[in-house]
Write a protein that holds these residues in place. Structure first.
Motif, PDB file in Angstrom:
ATOM      1  N   LEU A 164       0.786  -1.230   0.000  1.00 48.09           N
ATOM      2  CA  LEU A 164       0.000   0.000   0.000  1.00 48.09           C
ATOM      3  C   LEU A 164       0.819   1.283   0.000  1.00 48.09           C
ATOM      4  O   LEU A 164       0.267   2.360  -0.248  1.00 48.09           O
ATOM      5  N   ALA A 165       2.108   1.212   0.283  1.00 48.64           N
ATOM      6  CA  ALA A 165       2.896   2.430   0.471  1.00 48.64           C
ATOM      7  C   ALA A 165       2.902   3.343  -0.748  1.00 48.64           C
ATOM      8  O   ALA A 165       3.090   4.552  -0.618  1.00 48.64           O
ATOM      9  N   ALA A 166       2.702   2.772  -1.922  1.00 54.14           N
ATOM     10  CA  ALA A 166       2.678   3.580  -3.150  1.00 54.14           C
ATOM     11  C   ALA A 166       1.295   3.604  -3.779  1.00 54.14           C
ATOM     12  O   ALA A 166       1.146   3.949  -4.953  1.00 54.14           O
ATOM     13  N   GLU A 167       0.256   3.244  -3.008  1.00 53.33           N
ATOM     14  CA  GLU A 167      -1.083   3.076  -3.572  1.00 53.33           C
ATOM     15  C   GLU A 167      -2.127   3.846  -2.770  1.00 53.33           C
ATOM     16  O   GLU A 167      -2.997   3.270  -2.113  1.00 53.33           O
ATOM     17  N   ALA A 168      -2.067   5.166  -2.824  1.00 61.49           N
ATOM     18  CA  ALA A 168      -3.006   5.994  -2.057  1.00 61.49           C
ATOM     19  C   ALA A 168      -4.456   5.729  -2.441  1.00 61.49           C
ATOM     20  O   ALA A 168      -5.343   5.689  -1.577  1.00 61.49           O
TER      21      ALA A 168
ATOM     22  N   SER B 229       7.648   2.781   1.430  1.00 62.42           N
ATOM     23  CA  SER B 229       8.125   3.010   0.069  1.00 62.42           C
ATOM     24  C   SER B 229       9.600   2.641  -0.029  1.00 62.42           C
ATOM     25  O   SER B 229      10.378   2.855   0.907  1.00 62.42           O
ATOM     26  N   ALA B 230       9.983   2.096  -1.169  1.00 58.06           N
ATOM     27  CA  ALA B 230      11.385   1.718  -1.377  1.00 58.06           C
ATOM     28  C   ALA B 230      12.249   2.973  -1.528  1.00 58.06           C
ATOM     29  O   ALA B 230      11.830   3.940  -2.158  1.00 58.06           O
ATOM     30  N   PRO B 231      13.457   2.958  -0.972  1.00 56.67           N
ATOM     31  CA  PRO B 231      14.359   4.093  -1.175  1.00 56.67           C
ATOM     32  C   PRO B 231      14.866   4.112  -2.608  1.00 56.67           C
ATOM     33  O   PRO B 231      14.990   3.068  -3.251  1.00 56.67           O
ATOM     34  N   LYS B 232      15.166   5.283  -3.119  1.00 57.37           N
ATOM     35  CA  LYS B 232      15.690   5.415  -4.480  1.00 57.37           C
ATOM     36  C   LYS B 232      17.205   5.250  -4.449  1.00 57.37           C
ATOM     37  O   LYS B 232      17.926   6.041  -3.847  1.00 57.37           O
TER      38      LYS B 232
ATOM     39  N   ALA C  76       4.229   2.205   8.837  1.00 61.11           N
ATOM     40  CA  ALA C  76       5.007   2.528   7.636  1.00 61.11           C
ATOM     41  C   ALA C  76       4.112   2.969   6.486  1.00 61.11           C
ATOM     42  O   ALA C  76       4.476   3.860   5.713  1.00 61.11           O
ATOM     43  N   VAL C  77       2.949   2.362   6.370  1.00 62.95           N
ATOM     44  CA  VAL C  77       1.999   2.767   5.328  1.00 62.95           C
ATOM     45  C   VAL C  77       1.516   4.188   5.602  1.00 62.95           C
ATOM     46  O   VAL C  77       1.476   5.030   4.697  1.00 62.95           O
TER      47      VAL C  77
END
Length: 375
Positions: A97-101, A245-248, A353-354
């Motif tokens: 879910l971290a990238a799925e608002a 979210s994954a770090p860049k 985290a989410v």
């Protein structure tokens, strides 16, 4: 309890939430299982095999969701599935879910309890329901990278293992967890020269011992990650922050400096991706090219080996499915490790985290559960 297994509707997703053997175990436990028609067909599990295991075959997803309270899936629910969720549903699946608002909003609106495989924990700090798919994805990452290094696929025309008189490909893996370890194992077996980067010295020591020094294990500073990427033929992003979210790892400017025809495989794309230039792709169209660098960012990579992945997934999830079927929300209240999987409940975000990744309010899962169970 009534348990439902719908057919996956995400593009190119062929896995199924439960094998017939898993269904049989639930039936033995006194539960009733509804499997949507054709749900396991692509991985060799016919409707008749499910019937023989004791399942009842539902005509469509609507019937599965209407009859069942516990919904067992593989991938995050698509909009049409979210519309079928009720407040009394327990949804057990990968969510990321971290990238799925937008998905978070839909799950909140449903009122359902959404439990994410990828954030369920175990006593040693591991992620038991993410591990089997990470093993599959790590091994597939090298296969995919090797294939897309071929000239016809847009790559540099480099053979991963080289040949006598010609050096092997340079493979750089960032992240020494399950994905990175399995990727290193396969890349090494294919004859590549492998460098594995991680920020944990303890993990690097473990990996150095595991591979007997045949894998170059180095500490992952930003400068070293860039330096190794610029000379690599294949870079595999295998970093994970559970639920976040994954770090860049590489910026767009750094990707621009990589060798033309080199390949990036982003295994973290479900969590937003670990390269600045990454965006989700599908098995039907798995790659795109940015500044001459081939990007492989398939968001459901294990579906390429869907039968193996389905069997491995049910092996891991079945004890938790049984607990949820036996006890419902009480299973979450009783087990802190299963409770760590609760991401959304009664409209509230219950995984820190989410919440932090999406800048949303966080509510402790035990508080929400207490409210729900006291009603």
């Amino acid at each position: 309890m009534q348990v439902g297994v719908p057919k996956e509707v995400k593009q190119d997703e062929y896995r199924v939430g439960l094998t017939p053997a898993g269904v049989q175990e639930l039936i033995r436990g006194g539960h009733r299982v509804w499997v949507e028609r054709g749900a396991g067909a692509r991985v060799g599990f016919s409707d008749q095999v499910y019937r023989d295991a004791g399942a009842e075959i539902a005509a469509n997803a609507e019937e599965v969701f209407s009859r069942a309270r516990l919904i067992v899936k593989v991938k995050e629910p698509q909009p049409e599935e979210c519309a079928l969720l009720r407040a009394d549903h327990l949804l057990f699946t990968y969510l990321h879910l971290a990238a799925e608002a937008a998905l978070v909003e839909r799950l909140q609106a449903s009122g359902a309890a959404a439990i994410a495989y990828e954030t369920v924990t175990q006593a040693d700090g591991g992620l038991p329901l993410l591990t089997p798919m990470s093993e599959v994805a790590g091994r597939l990452a090298v296969q995919a990278g090797a294939h897309h290094l071929e000239l016809a696929q847009g790559g540099r025309g480099v053979l991963l293992g080289g040949v006598p008189g010609v050096a092997p490909a340079q493979v750089v893996i960032v992240g020494g967890g399950v994905v990175g370890t399995e990727a290193a194992r396969i890349a090494l077996g294919m004859g590549a020269q492998v460098t594995l980067l991680d920020t944990s010295l303890a993990r690097l020591r473990t990996l150095d011992k595991l591979f007997g020094g045949r894998v170059h294990c180095e500490y992952a500073t930003g400068a070293l990650t860039e330096a190794r990427a610029l000379t690599a033929d294949l870079v595999i992003g295998a970093v994970l922050i559970p639920g976040a979210s994954a770090p860049k790892l590489l910026s767009e400017a750094q990707v621009r400096k990589m060798q033309p025809g080199s390949v990036l495989v982003d295994v973290a794309i479900d969590q937003g991706g670990c390269f600045a230039t990454s965006r989700p792709t599908t098995h039907a169209q798995p790659t795109f090219t940015v500044n001459g660098v081939v990007h492989y960012c398939v968001a459901n990579m294990p579906s390429a080996a869907a039968r193996t992945a389905t069997l491995a997934l049910t092996n891991a999830t079945l004890p938790f499915v049984q607990a949820l079927a036996d006890q419902g929300l009480d299973a979450l209240a009783a087990d802190a490790h299963l409770r760590a999987g609760l991401n959304i409940c009664a409209g509230q975000v219950t995984h820190l985290a989410v919440a932090e990744s999406l800048d949303l309010p966080f509510t402790r899962p035990d508080r929400v559960l207490n409210d729900q169970l006291s009603r």
